[in-house]
Write an enzyme that holds these catalytic residues in place. Structure first.
Site, PDB file in Angstrom:
ATOM      1  N   ASP A   5     -18.627 -33.225 101.089  1.00 52.21           N
ATOM      2  CA  ASP A   5     -19.502 -32.240 100.479  1.00 52.21           C
ATOM      3  C   ASP A   5     -20.958 -32.708 100.471  1.00 52.21           C
ATOM      4  O   ASP A   5     -21.877 -31.901 100.550  1.00 52.21           O
ATOM      5  CB  ASP A   5     -19.046 -31.944  99.049  1.00 52.21           C
ATOM      6  CG  ASP A   5     -17.831 -31.026  99.004  1.00 52.21           C
ATOM      7  OD1 ASP A   5     -17.519 -30.408 100.041  1.00 52.21           O
ATOM      8  OD2 ASP A   5     -17.205 -30.923  97.940  1.00 52.21           O
ATOM      9  N   ASN A  63     -26.040 -27.614  94.512  1.00 48.21           N
ATOM     10  CA  ASN A  63     -25.162 -27.896  93.373  1.00 48.21           C
ATOM     11  C   ASN A  63     -25.881 -27.848  92.040  1.00 48.21           C
ATOM     12  O   ASN A  63     -25.551 -27.048  91.173  1.00 48.21           O
ATOM     13  CB  ASN A  63     -24.524 -29.281  93.532  1.00 48.21           C
ATOM     14  CG  ASN A  63     -23.217 -29.257  94.287  1.00 48.21           C
ATOM     15  OD1 ASN A  63     -22.724 -28.185  94.644  1.00 48.21           O
ATOM     16  ND2 ASN A  63     -22.658 -30.417  94.547  1.00 48.21           N
ATOM     17  N   GLU A  64     -26.846 -28.761  91.868  1.00 50.25           N
ATOM     18  CA  GLU A  64     -27.466 -28.881  90.560  1.00 50.25           C
ATOM     19  C   GLU A  64     -28.812 -29.583  90.624  1.00 50.25           C
ATOM     20  O   GLU A  64     -29.094 -30.335  91.575  1.00 50.25           O
ATOM     21  CB  GLU A  64     -26.558 -29.652  89.579  1.00 50.25           C
ATOM     22  CG  GLU A  64     -26.432 -31.134  89.856  1.00 50.25           C
ATOM     23  CD  GLU A  64     -25.411 -31.513  90.896  1.00 50.25           C
ATOM     24  OE1 GLU A  64     -25.795 -32.267  91.829  1.00 50.25           O
ATOM     25  OE2 GLU A  64     -24.253 -31.079  90.795  1.00 50.25           O
ATOM     26  N   ASP A  83     -28.944 -38.172  77.272  1.00 50.55           N
ATOM     27  CA  ASP A  83     -29.212 -38.967  78.476  1.00 50.55           C
ATOM     28  C   ASP A  83     -29.777 -38.126  79.612  1.00 50.55           C
ATOM     29  O   ASP A  83     -30.163 -38.670  80.645  1.00 50.55           O
ATOM     30  CB  ASP A  83     -27.927 -39.649  78.959  1.00 50.55           C
ATOM     31  CG  ASP A  83     -27.598 -40.892  78.149  1.00 50.55           C
ATOM     32  OD1 ASP A  83     -28.241 -41.105  77.098  1.00 50.55           O
ATOM     33  OD2 ASP A  83     -26.699 -41.641  78.560  1.00 50.55           O
ATOM     34  N   THR A 121     -18.118 -27.565  90.036  1.00 58.05           N
ATOM     35  CA  THR A 121     -16.972 -28.456  90.282  1.00 58.05           C
ATOM     36  C   THR A 121     -17.442 -29.858  90.660  1.00 58.05           C
ATOM     37  O   THR A 121     -16.644 -30.676  91.118  1.00 58.05           O
ATOM     38  CB  THR A 121     -16.079 -27.898  91.413  1.00 58.05           C
ATOM     39  OG1 THR A 121     -16.886 -27.611  92.563  1.00 58.05           O
ATOM     40  CG2 THR A 121     -15.363 -26.632  90.964  1.00 58.05           C
ATOM     41  N   ALA A 122     -18.728 -30.144  90.474  1.00 54.31           N
ATOM     42  CA  ALA A 122     -19.273 -31.448  90.842  1.00 54.31           C
ATOM     43  C   ALA A 122     -19.701 -32.210  89.579  1.00 54.31           C
ATOM     44  O   ALA A 122     -18.892 -32.435  88.681  1.00 54.31           O
ATOM     45  CB  ALA A 122     -20.430 -31.260  91.825  1.00 54.31           C
ATOM     46  N   TYR A 123     -20.969 -32.595  89.516  1.00 53.88           N
ATOM     47  CA  TYR A 123     -21.479 -33.400  88.404  1.00 53.88           C
ATOM     48  C   TYR A 123     -21.271 -32.697  87.064  1.00 53.88           C
ATOM     49  O   TYR A 123     -20.902 -33.310  86.060  1.00 53.88           O
ATOM     50  CB  TYR A 123     -22.967 -33.657  88.651  1.00 53.88           C
ATOM     51  CG  TYR A 123     -23.562 -34.826  87.899  1.00 53.88           C
ATOM     52  CD1 TYR A 123     -22.800 -35.673  87.110  1.00 53.88           C
ATOM     53  CD2 TYR A 123     -24.924 -35.102  88.009  1.00 53.88           C
ATOM     54  CE1 TYR A 123     -23.374 -36.745  86.448  1.00 53.88           C
ATOM     55  CE2 TYR A 123     -25.509 -36.175  87.356  1.00 53.88           C
ATOM     56  CZ  TYR A 123     -24.721 -36.983  86.567  1.00 53.88           C
ATOM     57  OH  TYR A 123     -25.288 -38.042  85.911  1.00 53.88           O
ATOM     58  N   LEU A 153     -18.921 -30.647  86.153  1.00 53.73           N
ATOM     59  CA  LEU A 153     -17.525 -30.753  85.726  1.00 53.73           C
ATOM     60  C   LEU A 153     -17.246 -32.121  85.114  1.00 53.73           C
ATOM     61  O   LEU A 153     -16.584 -32.232  84.077  1.00 53.73           O
ATOM     62  CB  LEU A 153     -16.604 -30.505  86.919  1.00 53.73           C
ATOM     63  CG  LEU A 153     -15.098 -30.573  86.652  1.00 53.73           C
ATOM     64  CD1 LEU A 153     -14.663 -29.451  85.722  1.00 53.73           C
ATOM     65  CD2 LEU A 153     -14.322 -30.502  87.964  1.00 53.73           C
ATOM     66  N   SER A 154     -17.769 -33.179  85.740  1.00 52.35           N
ATOM     67  CA  SER A 154     -17.560 -34.532  85.224  1.00 52.35           C
ATOM     68  C   SER A 154     -18.184 -34.719  83.848  1.00 52.35           C
ATOM     69  O   SER A 154     -17.710 -35.529  83.050  1.00 52.35           O
ATOM     70  CB  SER A 154     -18.161 -35.552  86.204  1.00 52.35           C
ATOM     71  OG  SER A 154     -17.507 -35.499  87.448  1.00 52.35           O
TER      72      SER A 154
END
Length: 292
Positions: free
Chosen positions: A72, A146-147, A176, A187-189, A191-192
């Protein structure tokens, strides 16, 4: 059947043996099918002397379809450039999860043949535009698939900032950092960090604070046409950054304003017929299959 595609660009992760094997196989297969094939210059040298090497912008301007081989991350890097052009993009997964890369590295020929014959579905994904404003002037900007993430520059620690939605004050925050994500990036950062998954068809953004210093702060979903403004406290004791897809970083000073909004550019993803987003989620995230 006449293919809707005539000139195809190949893009991949440089100096990766598995990617090179797939690119060579793709180049041979496509040329024997009669397609004109252009190879992105960073990987063209590893495929031999019989390839046509061009840069990413030329792939965007000359090709009808771009095939990205890798994970990705490779897709995101290509997408930030190719979204300004009207060409389809499809991925061959040589990475880990591969939410954006549909084709398998082995045995891709049958699925790709159907796509090249016109048997595919098209999906558009919007991008973000992130700008750093200082004393009323734009100091830096870039796009993200994504972001866009506001965070400390070197080591994780608490920072202070205010959040405005369409110039309406929402809250001040000690955390932070802050993630502003598209549905693609959910579904990337995001989601984590505890954010919700947004289906790709939604016109929405999700804001996810990173380790906020309050239990009452939660992710929030807003309309994708909203303008997000993050005002960095002048009392922050060091420089910060805005990261776009974890690849491009924009320098931020205490007192700066970060403006994040929907970009006019859209990524045109090409999927094999029968593509199902929820099947992708089940497969990639290990969700349970049907019980009955």
């Amino acid at each position: 059947m006449t293919s809707p595609f005539h000139t195809i660009g190949l893009i991949g992760k440089p100096h990766h043996s598995g990617t090179n094997l797939t690119l060579k196989r793709l180049h041979h297969w496509l040329t024997t099918q009669g397609f004109e094939v252009l190879v992105e210059e960073r990987v063209a040298g590893e495929l031999g002397n019989q390839v046509t090497a061009v840069d990413l912008l030329e792939i965007g301007s000359r090709c009808d379809l771009a095939i990205v081989v890798g994970g990705d991350g490779n897709m995101l890097g290509a997408a930030r450039v190719l979204a300004r052009f009207d060409l389809g993009v499809i991925g061959v997964n040589r990475g880990n999860l591969g939410f954006l890369t549909d084709l398998p590295p082995d045995g891709f020929e049958d699925m790709l043949a159907d796509v090249l014959d016109g048997d595919f579905v098209t999906e558009h994904r919007f991008l973000l535009e992130a700008e750093v404003h200082r004393h009323g002037a734009i100091k830096a900007s870039n796009t993200a698939v994504n972001e866009a993430v506001l965070h400390p520059g070197k080591i994780a620690h608490m920072i202070e900032y205010e959040v405005y939605i369409d110039d309406q004050f929402m809250y001040s925050q000690r955390a932070d950092g802050m993630i502003v994500s598209t549905p693609t990036g959910s579904t990337a950062y995001s989601l984590s960090a505890g954010g919700a998954i947004l289906t790709p068809n939604l016109q929405a953004l999700i804001l996810v604070p990173m380790f906020p210093h309050t239990l009452s702060c939660r992710p929030i979903v807003v309309d994708a046409h909203s303008t997000i403004k993050l005002v960095v406290s002048p009392d922050n004791d060091e420089n910060l950054e805005v990261s776009c897809d974890g690849h491009v970083t924009l320098a931020v000073l205490p007192g700066d304003e970060i403006i994040i909004r929907q970009s006019a550019e859209r990524l045109r993803l090409i999927h094999p017929k029968g593509h199902n987003y929820f099947h992708v989620l089940r497969n990639k995230l290990g969700w349970g299959s049907k019980l009955f």
